[in-house]
Design an enzyme around this catalytic site. Sequence first.
Site, PDB file in Angstrom:
ATOM      1  N   HIS A   1      -9.491   0.386   1.770  1.00  0.00           N
ATOM      2  CA  HIS A   1      -9.681   0.093   3.017  1.00  0.00           C
ATOM      3  C   HIS A   1     -11.067  -0.641   3.427  1.00  0.00           C
ATOM      4  O   HIS A   1     -11.899  -0.704   2.677  1.00  0.00           O
ATOM      5  CB  HIS A   1      -9.683   1.309   3.950  1.00  0.00           C
ATOM      6  CG  HIS A   1      -8.572   2.347   3.564  1.00  0.00           C
ATOM      7  ND1 HIS A   1      -7.360   2.354   3.839  1.00  0.00           N
ATOM      8  CD2 HIS A   1      -8.557   3.436   2.844  1.00  0.00           C
ATOM      9  CE1 HIS A   1      -6.705   3.360   3.396  1.00  0.00           C
ATOM     10  NE2 HIS A   1      -7.614   4.120   2.450  1.00  0.00           N
TER      11      HIS A   1
ATOM     12  N   TYR B   1     -11.628  10.290  12.859  1.00  0.00           N
ATOM     13  CA  TYR B   1     -12.766  10.331  12.302  1.00  0.00           C
ATOM     14  C   TYR B   1     -13.685   9.095  12.671  1.00  0.00           C
ATOM     15  O   TYR B   1     -12.807   8.054  12.906  1.00  0.00           O
ATOM     16  CB  TYR B   1     -12.637  10.617  10.953  1.00  0.00           C
ATOM     17  CG  TYR B   1     -12.018   9.483  10.205  1.00  0.00           C
ATOM     18  CD1 TYR B   1     -12.481   8.290   9.684  1.00  0.00           C
ATOM     19  CD2 TYR B   1     -10.355   9.401  10.054  1.00  0.00           C
ATOM     20  CE1 TYR B   1     -11.559   7.405   9.140  1.00  0.00           C
ATOM     21  CE2 TYR B   1      -9.707   8.658   9.265  1.00  0.00           C
ATOM     22  CZ  TYR B   1     -10.314   7.360   8.982  1.00  0.00           C
ATOM     23  OH  TYR B   1      -9.584   6.513   8.329  1.00  0.00           O
TER      24      TYR B   1
ATOM     25  N   ARG C   1      -3.236  15.207  10.903  1.00  0.00           N
ATOM     26  CA  ARG C   1      -4.550  15.169  10.985  1.00  0.00           C
ATOM     27  C   ARG C   1      -5.281  13.557  11.369  1.00  0.00           C
ATOM     28  O   ARG C   1      -6.283  13.542  11.704  1.00  0.00           O
ATOM     29  CB  ARG C   1      -5.362  15.832  10.016  1.00  0.00           C
ATOM     30  CG  ARG C   1      -5.239  15.219   8.512  1.00  0.00           C
ATOM     31  CD  ARG C   1      -6.055  15.939   7.541  1.00  0.00           C
ATOM     32  NE  ARG C   1      -5.821  15.530   6.447  1.00  0.00           N
ATOM     33  CZ  ARG C   1      -6.205  14.413   5.758  1.00  0.00           C
ATOM     34  NH1 ARG C   1      -7.034  13.429   6.502  1.00  0.00           N
ATOM     35  NH2 ARG C   1      -6.044  13.808   4.508  1.00  0.00           N
TER      36      ARG C   1
ATOM     37  N   TYR D   1       2.975   7.349   4.152  1.00  0.00           N
ATOM     38  CA  TYR D   1       2.069   8.301   3.762  1.00  0.00           C
ATOM     39  C   TYR D   1       2.383   9.612   4.399  1.00  0.00           C
ATOM     40  O   TYR D   1       2.315   9.880   5.497  1.00  0.00           O
ATOM     41  CB  TYR D   1       0.458   8.043   4.252  1.00  0.00           C
ATOM     42  CG  TYR D   1      -0.593   8.746   3.670  1.00  0.00           C
ATOM     43  CD1 TYR D   1      -0.421   9.534   2.669  1.00  0.00           C
ATOM     44  CD2 TYR D   1      -1.841   9.109   4.515  1.00  0.00           C
ATOM     45  CE1 TYR D   1      -1.481  10.499   2.118  1.00  0.00           C
ATOM     46  CE2 TYR D   1      -2.975   9.916   3.884  1.00  0.00           C
ATOM     47  CZ  TYR D   1      -2.685  10.282   2.751  1.00  0.00           C
ATOM     48  OH  TYR D   1      -3.673  11.089   2.394  1.00  0.00           O
TER      49      TYR D   1
ATOM     50  N   ASP E   1      -8.959   4.076  -3.343  1.00  0.00           N
ATOM     51  CA  ASP E   1      -9.115   4.549  -2.022  1.00  0.00           C
ATOM     52  C   ASP E   1     -10.425   4.431  -1.220  1.00  0.00           C
ATOM     53  O   ASP E   1     -10.585   5.146  -0.175  1.00  0.00           O
ATOM     54  CB  ASP E   1      -8.596   6.121  -1.871  1.00  0.00           C
ATOM     55  CG  ASP E   1      -8.343   6.743  -0.718  1.00  0.00           C
ATOM     56  OD1 ASP E   1      -7.922   6.151   0.143  1.00  0.00           O
ATOM     57  OD2 ASP E   1      -8.965   7.928  -0.361  1.00  0.00           O
TER      58      ASP E   1
HETATM   59  C1  0GY Z   1      -5.961   7.435   2.349  1.00  0.00           C
HETATM   60  C2  0GY Z   1      -6.088   8.650   3.096  1.00  0.00           C
HETATM   61  C3  0GY Z   1      -6.578   9.308   3.993  1.00  0.00           C
HETATM   62  C4  0GY Z   1      -6.783   8.472   5.433  1.00  0.00           C
HETATM   63  C5  0GY Z   1      -6.245   7.280   5.802  1.00  0.00           C
HETATM   64  O1  0GY Z   1      -5.771   5.706   7.147  1.00  0.00           O
HETATM   65  C6  0GY Z   1      -6.549   6.862   6.801  1.00  0.00           C
HETATM   66  O2  0GY Z   1      -7.372   7.170   7.802  1.00  0.00           O
HETATM   67  O3  0GY Z   1      -5.315   6.751   5.011  1.00  0.00           O
HETATM   68  C7  0GY Z   1      -6.661  10.672   4.191  1.00  0.00           C
HETATM   69  O4  0GY Z   1      -7.611  11.166   5.177  1.00  0.00           O
HETATM   70  O5  0GY Z   1      -6.026  11.536   3.621  1.00  0.00           O
HETATM   71  O6  0GY Z   1      -5.023   7.214   1.847  1.00  0.00           O
HETATM   72  O7  0GY Z   1      -6.891   6.740   2.796  1.00  0.00           O
END
Ligand code: 0GY
Length: 297
Positions: free
Chosen positions: A33, A49, A130, A157, A249
């Site tokens: 990301h 967050y 969350r 996800y 990740d």
């Molecule tokens: C990941 C996992 C998380 C977060 C996100 O988009 C996001 O904020 O994907 C997580 O907090 O488990 O895949 O990056």
Amino acid sequence: MNFETQDRIISWVADPSKPRFVPPLGAVDAHCHVFGPMAQFPFSAKAKYLPGDAGPDMLFALRDRLGFTRNVIVQASCHGTDNAATLHAIAKSNGKARGVAVVEPSVTDAELERLHEGGIRGVRFNFLKRLVDDAPKDKFLEIARRIQQLGWHVVVYFEADILMELRPFLDAIPTLIVVDHMGRPNVAQGPDGDEMRAFRSLLDSRDDIWFKASCPDRLDAKGPPWDDFATAVAPLIADYPDRALWGTDWPHPNMQDATPDDGALVDMIPSIAPTLSLQRKLLVTNPMRLYWAKEAV
Ligand code: 0GY
């Protein structure tokens, strides 16, 4: 979230180790990301967050340090449905990045085409309570039908406890599906645990469901070198070698306590993909087929 008073979370290791494992030529980090930078790309008012800035220059420096060639940048929930930061990073990559967007149900065809031009090849549906306020399955299905014509896929996800409930929804998705982090099974149960078996049954239901063999740091409570993760996940890759992707990740959204060393994450790849042939599929052939179809060999 009150951005004025909130501390920004630094969820990544500033100086990751240089891995001993050398990825095959052309390796793709297929799950990472970018965050901001916030001054240029503000976070969503609905973000759960507030991360520090982790922009494209940092991502590409990490890519080079880890011995990778390409990135697939997945729109993080903190940016909501404004994909500008992801598109900006892709644009700066000299063709070495593609992306997965998050879109509103009301997204126009023109906007979808703009995203395609910008390197987007899929949409993400996030079911983690969350991270997002709602996950409307009917609207997601409409989006999935519309992106079909672009040749995109859907990234989902979810956590293992809702897999059964999601099955009819997943069955109805008309495009290829990629499941983030294998739907977060309990890896401590081993390769034959209930959650891994339920995930295998999903994979067996269609041959166009893929998975990311990623996030030992989120799934294996015992921590590095993440042996439970390796024990549970290696058989999955061995049995479904043409449907597995891998990613760091980075910058590990929201990981505050056990921020992983990205070099150590790369060093565990041989424990989930022990042969050169599996490593090449996981890191090159499979992600190239999905994200750089025209360049795939
Ligand atoms: C990941 C996992 C998380 C977060 C996100 O988009 C996001 O904020 O994907 C997580 O907090 O488990 O895949 O990056």
